[in-house]
Write an enzyme that holds these catalytic residues in place. Structure first.
Site, mmCIF file in Angstrom:
data_model
loop_
_atom_site.group_PDB
_atom_site.id
_atom_site.type_symbol
_atom_site.label_atom_id
_atom_site.label_comp_id
_atom_site.label_asym_id
_atom_site.label_seq_id
_atom_site.Cartn_x
_atom_site.Cartn_y
_atom_site.Cartn_z
ATOM 1 N N LYS A 54 0.837 -1.205 0.000
ATOM 2 C CA LYS A 54 0.000 0.000 0.000
ATOM 3 C C LYS A 54 0.871 1.252 0.000
ATOM 4 C CE LYS A 54 -3.878 -2.375 2.074
ATOM 5 N NZ LYS A 54 -4.553 -2.832 3.292
ATOM 6 N N GLN A 99 -4.845 -1.512 9.515
ATOM 7 C CA GLN A 99 -4.741 -2.848 8.911
ATOM 8 C C GLN A 99 -5.334 -3.908 9.838
ATOM 9 O OE1 GLN A 99 -3.469 -3.580 5.722
ATOM 10 N NE2 GLN A 99 -4.291 -5.601 6.174
ATOM 11 N N ASP A 122 -11.123 2.991 3.657
ATOM 12 C CA ASP A 122 -11.432 1.552 3.567
ATOM 13 C C ASP A 122 -12.940 1.327 3.469
ATOM 14 O OD1 ASP A 122 -9.571 -0.431 3.316
ATOM 15 O OD2 ASP A 122 -9.118 -0.584 5.450
#
Ligand code: NDP
Length: 297
Positions: A54, A99, A122
């Site tokens: 990422k 995460q 997200d």
């Protein structure tokens, strides 16, 4: 019939280039680059690889990557909440990603709902799930959004297609179903309690498999000519002793004889997820600065 292979790697590369072009325009106009903060707690090797990738994609697109790596033993829930609060307040941060999975002593829901919904790139915050369900602008989870882009590229207009989504998680299955509904598909959501799953799948023009069971969906479950999007990532033993390989939730060998198009694993949905993350970060920056994107992406 031998299915066309949907090249997610190529589609993701195109999207990343398009994002980079818009990032350059944004940076020239506003005097700052969009910023994505990624928080990793602990040493989970798969998570570490995702976070590294990422960061690479973020920087390649011309954006700033703020990486926060925290120790699982010494970081408390309160520490993590305090970090999220700081990132929420930081004007250089347009997107925040924590995460998953988090260590078991942490309450992931409490952390994810602490993220400002307008920085929740997200798309996991309940506010963004509600926005998606009600057709309001927000952030859509990256994996299902990537699947939608692949389907639109394949079919153009999805209106009137019959779609079956296998899996009802908040991260993939449910938002996928909402996106297909918003594109006017007739949507069925299947799950572990669905009766006669093969018969349900056989009705579908579009099949999205997000189950986490290696090669579960067989070719003879499919309607001839169906389009198959395989979200699954499963590690199984390879023919060489001691080695493993990745397979999807769809039995590629048999499904590709019946479908008209299919995503491979790897190289299908996976690369689109990261491309959509940097897309969402750019969209967030543009909204926060009231900057008009030339390409709606
Ligand atoms: P979850 O485990 O959260 O959800 C799995 C879903 O599959 C559940 O809704 C479950 O039903 C359903 N299911 C399980 N067994 C069956 C069965 N035998 N028949 C029908 N449905 C079944 O997984 P995720 O949604 O998080 O992920 C799904 C897959 O996608 C995984 O392989 C994951 O690794 C992969 N993934 C890939 C990503 C990418 O970037 N390519 C990103 C995210 C995930 P029930 O609700 O009834 O239990």
């Amino acid at each position: 019939m031998t299915a066309r292979i949907i090249d997610g790697k190529a589609a993701a590369a195109t999207l990343r280039t398009e994002v980079a072009v818009e990032v350059a325009r944004f940076t020239a106009a506003t005097g700052r680059a969009p910023g994505l903060a990624v928080v990793l707690v602990g040493e989970d090797p798969a998570s570490a690889v995702y976070v590294r990738n990422k960061g690479i994609a973020t920087r390649e697109a011309g954006m700033l990557s703020f990486e926060h790596k925290l120790d699982a033993e010494t970081t408390s829930q309160a520490d993590l909440l305090a970090l999220v609060d700081r990132l929420n307040a930081d004007p250089a941060v347009d997107g925040i990603l924590v995460q998953l999975p988090l260590p078991p002593q942490m309450d992931a829901d409490a952390i994810l709902t602490r993220i400002d919904p307008d920085k929740d790139v997200d798309g996991f915050h309940p506010v963004n799930a509600g926005r998606l369900a009600t057709g309001l602008p927000g952030f859509v989870p990256c994996t299902p959004y990537g699947c939608l882009l692949l389907l639109r590229a394949e079919l153009g207009n999805l209106s009137g297609k019959s779609a079956v989504v296998i899996g009802r998680s908040n991260i993939v299955g449910k938002p996928m179903a909402m996106l297909l509904l918003a594109d006017s598909c007739t949507v069925t959501i299947a799950h572990s309690r669905t009766k006669d799953l093969p018969a349900v799948v056989r009705q579908a023009d579009i099949v999205v498999a997000a189950v986490g069971r290696a090669e579960m969906v067989k070719g003879d479950w499919l309607k001839p000519g169906a389009i198959v999007i395989d979200v699954g990532i499963n590690r199984v033993p390879a023919s060489e002793p001691g080695k493993t390989r990745l397979v999807g939730d769809v039995d590629f060998a048999s499904a590709s004889q019946v479908a008209s198009a299919i995503t491979p694993v790897p190289g299908g949905v996976g690369p689109m997820t990261i491309a959509c993350l940097i897309r969402n970060t750019l969209v967030s920056a543009a909204r926060r600065e009231n900057f008009k994107l030339e390409n709606p992406l």
